[in-house]
Design an enzyme around this catalytic site. Structure first.
Site, short mmCIF file in Angstrom:
data_model
loop_
_atom_site.label_atom_id
_atom_site.label_comp_id
_atom_site.label_asym_id
_atom_site.label_seq_id
_atom_site.Cartn_x
_atom_site.Cartn_y
_atom_site.Cartn_z
N HIS A 105 0.79 -1.37 0.64
CA HIS A 105 0.14 0.45 -0.07
C HIS A 105 0.73 1.56 -0.11
O HIS A 105 1.80 1.64 0.59
CB HIS A 105 -1.21 -0.31 1.39
CG HIS A 105 -2.26 1.22 1.39
ND1 HIS A 105 -2.59 0.95 0.24
CD2 HIS A 105 -2.41 2.21 2.20
CE1 HIS A 105 -3.60 2.06 0.38
NE2 HIS A 105 -3.38 2.91 1.10
N GLU A 149 -11.25 3.34 8.72
CA GLU A 149 -9.84 3.54 9.07
C GLU A 149 -9.93 4.36 10.15
O GLU A 149 -9.09 4.23 11.42
CB GLU A 149 -8.99 4.81 8.17
CG GLU A 149 -7.68 4.98 8.74
CD GLU A 149 -6.62 5.48 6.99
OE1 GLU A 149 -5.68 6.20 7.66
OE2 GLU A 149 -7.20 6.12 6.26
N ASP A 206 2.23 3.35 3.36
CA ASP A 206 1.48 4.05 2.81
C ASP A 206 1.53 5.85 2.71
O ASP A 206 1.50 6.21 1.58
CB ASP A 206 0.25 3.95 4.13
CG ASP A 206 -1.45 4.33 3.95
OD1 ASP A 206 -1.59 5.74 2.97
OD2 ASP A 206 -2.02 4.97 5.30
N HIS A 209 -11.89 4.02 -3.47
CA HIS A 209 -10.92 4.10 -2.34
C HIS A 209 -11.98 4.37 -0.72
O HIS A 209 -10.75 3.39 0.39
CB HIS A 209 -11.35 5.97 -3.01
CG HIS A 209 -10.53 7.24 -2.10
ND1 HIS A 209 -10.37 6.76 -0.58
CD2 HIS A 209 -9.55 7.43 -1.33
CE1 HIS A 209 -9.99 8.31 0.38
NE2 HIS A 209 -8.83 8.04 -0.15
N ARG A 230 -17.06 5.70 1.47
CA ARG A 230 -16.99 7.43 1.74
C ARG A 230 -17.24 7.50 0.22
O ARG A 230 -18.20 8.61 -0.54
CB ARG A 230 -16.35 8.28 1.77
CG ARG A 230 -16.24 7.68 4.10
CD ARG A 230 -15.12 8.63 4.74
NE ARG A 230 -13.84 9.62 3.43
CZ ARG A 230 -13.09 8.88 4.19
NH1 ARG A 230 -12.38 7.67 4.72
NH2 ARG A 230 -11.55 9.45 3.19
N TYR A 278 -4.84 7.84 -6.90
CA TYR A 278 -6.36 8.64 -7.15
C TYR A 278 -5.87 9.83 -7.93
O TYR A 278 -7.36 10.42 -8.14
CB TYR A 278 -7.20 7.88 -6.10
CG TYR A 278 -6.27 8.85 -4.82
CD1 TYR A 278 -6.53 10.51 -4.73
CD2 TYR A 278 -6.00 8.15 -3.37
CE1 TYR A 278 -5.57 11.69 -3.53
CE2 TYR A 278 -5.87 8.93 -3.10
CZ TYR A 278 -5.31 10.07 -2.42
OH TYR A 278 -5.31 10.99 -1.52
N ARG A 322 -5.24 15.24 6.06
CA ARG A 322 -5.36 15.51 4.68
C ARG A 322 -5.89 16.86 4.47
O ARG A 322 -5.19 17.02 2.85
CB ARG A 322 -7.18 14.52 4.74
CG ARG A 322 -7.88 14.48 3.19
CD ARG A 322 -8.86 13.96 3.67
NE ARG A 322 -10.55 14.69 4.16
CZ ARG A 322 -11.48 14.34 3.73
NH1 ARG A 322 -11.74 13.34 2.81
NH2 ARG A 322 -12.42 14.64 4.32
N HIS A 355 0.64 5.76 -1.51
CA HIS A 355 0.03 7.06 -2.09
C HIS A 355 1.70 7.25 -2.35
O HIS A 355 2.22 8.37 -1.56
CB HIS A 355 -0.25 8.05 -1.51
CG HIS A 355 -1.94 6.51 -0.90
ND1 HIS A 355 -2.49 6.53 -1.52
CD2 HIS A 355 -2.30 6.39 0.21
CE1 HIS A 355 -3.28 6.32 -1.19
NE2 HIS A 355 -3.59 6.31 0.17
N HIS A 396 -5.82 -0.81 6.56
CA HIS A 396 -5.82 -0.48 7.69
C HIS A 396 -6.84 -1.57 8.47
O HIS A 396 -6.18 -2.30 9.33
CB HIS A 396 -6.19 0.46 8.07
CG HIS A 396 -5.70 1.76 6.50
ND1 HIS A 396 -4.48 2.19 7.09
CD2 HIS A 396 -5.78 2.73 5.79
CE1 HIS A 396 -3.87 2.32 6.50
NE2 HIS A 396 -5.28 3.47 5.71
N HIS A 402 -9.36 0.82 1.29
CA HIS A 402 -9.35 2.05 2.09
C HIS A 402 -10.45 1.56 3.38
O HIS A 402 -12.12 1.64 2.34
CB HIS A 402 -9.00 3.05 2.49
CG HIS A 402 -8.29 4.22 1.62
ND1 HIS A 402 -7.72 4.64 1.66
CD2 HIS A 402 -6.91 3.32 1.71
CE1 HIS A 402 -6.82 5.14 1.12
NE2 HIS A 402 -5.74 4.27 1.67
#
Length: 447
Positions: free
Chosen positions: A61, A235, A320, A205, A208, A123, A84, A63, A269, A232
């Site tokens: 995993h 988490e 991650d 993703h 949500r 993404y 975020r 990003h 997660h 995900h």
């Protein structure tokens, strides 16, 4: 193609134990052709790897652009949600060229850490504002080419990200992530083609970010191609609460209802789960990717990894957000987190933790033919120094324990992918100056 060659491994971890003196032959197609134990001395012409050789590590995993956040997000306090906001600002400055440069440097850092395969949870698809590039997969192609330039394998987990939360329109920062609908996502991602070093997988993703009535579209795309599917999952407790409010069930139950769970699916997660969630994940052999260094960095919590594995969920590991890139630390942290939580020791053996970091991680990325030192497997392996200040003095037969509980990424001496040296004596053979490459590519995102 790789020239036929022989490596002599001073010590090799063979999945259950450490074996001294192993001769490993690499075939012309980059696989392990033969493995001979009891080789007390290097065969004539063999390349000598001093230390402990493991199968290549799998970073399940990643990003890649989060690497630009290192240190910056450690100022002050806050939560996942404030973290975020900073992440969105970095994402806005990415272009295909900038992303290639950054990812090449990040993947080179991974190779220096013994990682031979990365699962890139991707993404950032479009230009700022959401308009597609002339090549709608320009950003994904940049990541695939970056992995090739850094000498490692990649499973591009192209991610459906359609909503800011349970049907709400994407925020301005999220517009470049969204294809609008899952059908449009599927059409775009179908234009990506696998190649020797790259597989194409899928990702949701989160519950949500993909409306419930579109989850099945993503799952069906992956099922038709027998591709890995990652998501995900739970988490944050806030995600669980919002899912209960919107759908009257947990995120795991929602995914199960729409056919997302299964043996090619991995939940990333899996931190805040109910007993029923754990039973669902284990009963469907849905995998679990733990990312302990990120989960502790973001104060997410400690997931029920022991219970998940006992229920039937295979474990893998990822870095991650790249607070650090060190799969040995991820393995160590999973055990040590559990010790802190339970106040008992020894939840996994060192062998079991290395299996999560190797064979089970590669399997989660669609490469069950990697992560083992055995004939027919991909000739991807890495060697840890046994004479560093961290590892010196340990008994060689306790190689697994030394790797997991003492060594760090700094102790990686060699990394070989497909039988070819990518890292030799601690130096990357394709990216001459990895620290400068990281510094320059990150600085470009701050300009």
């Amino acid at each position: 193609m790789t020239a036929h060659k022989t490596y002599w491994l001073e010590h090799a971890w063979l999945g259950t134990h450490t074996e001294p003196g192993v001769a490993l032959e690499v075939t012309a197609d980059g696989r392990i052709g033969a493995l001979r134990t009891g080789a007390d001395a290097p065969p004539p012409g063999a390349e000598v790897l001093r230390g402990l050789t493991l199968p290549g590590l799998a970073n399940a995993h990643s990003h890649a652009f989060h690497r630009a956040l290192r240190s910056t997000v450690q100022v002050g306090s806050g939560t996942f949600w404030t973290w975020r906001d900073l992440m969105y600002k970095v994402a806005q400055n990415l272009t295909p060229d900038r992303y290639f440069a950054l990812a090449r440097a990040v993947y080179a850092e991974m190779a220096l850490a013994g990682i031979t395969n990365v699962g890139e949870f991707h993404y950032v698809h479009h230009a700022p504002g959401g308009a597609p590039y002339a090549d709608p997969n320009a950003m994904g192609e940049a990541l695939i080419e970056a992995a090739a330039a850094a000498g490692i394998r990649i499973t591009l987990l192209d991610t459906a990200y359609l909503s800011s939360g349970f049907g709400e329109a994407p925020s301005p920062h999220q517009q470049r992530f969204s294809d609008g609908t899952a059908d449009a996502w599927a059409e775009r991602v179908s234009g990506l083609k696998p190649r020797e070093h790259a597989l194409i997988g899928a990702a949701i993703h989160s519950v949500r970010a993909v409306p419930a009535d579109q989850l099945a579209t993503v799952a069906r795309w992956a099922e038709e191609r027998r591709a890995p599917l990652h998501v995900h999952l739970s988490e944050q407790t806030a995600e669980n609460d919002a899912c209960q409010a919107a759908h009257g069930r947990t995120p795991t139950q929602l995914l199960a209802d729409h056919g997302v769970l299964g043996p090619r699916t991995t939940g990333v997660h899996n931190t805040h789960l109910t007993d029923a969630d754990i039973a669902l994940l284990g009963g469907t052999t849905t995998g679990t990717c733990m990312c302990p260094t990120t989960e502790r960095d973001l104060a997410d919590g400690i997931g029920p990894a022991v219970r998940l594995q006992h229920a039937g969920s295979p474990l893998s590991l990822g870095s991650d957000s790249h607070a650090v890139i060190d799969l040995l630390e991820e393995a160590r942290a999973m055990e040590l987190n559990e010790r802190l939580s339970s106040r008992t020791r020894g939840h996994w053996t060192a062998n079991a933790l290395l299996i999560a970091a190797t064979a089970d991680g590669h399997a989660a990325l669609g490469r069950p033919d990697a992560g083992r030192l055995e004939p027919g497997a991909l000739a991807d392996f890495t060697t840890i120094a046994l004479d560093s200040v961290r590892t010196a003095g340990a008994l060689p037969r306790l190689g697994a324990e030394t790797a997991v509980f003492a060594a760090t990424a700094s102790d990686i001496r060699h990394t070989v992918v497909g039988g070819r040296h990518v890292v030799r004596d601690g130096h990357h053979t394709l990216v001459g100056d990895v620290p400068t490459a990281l510094s320059e590519s990150i600085a470009a995102l701050r300009a």
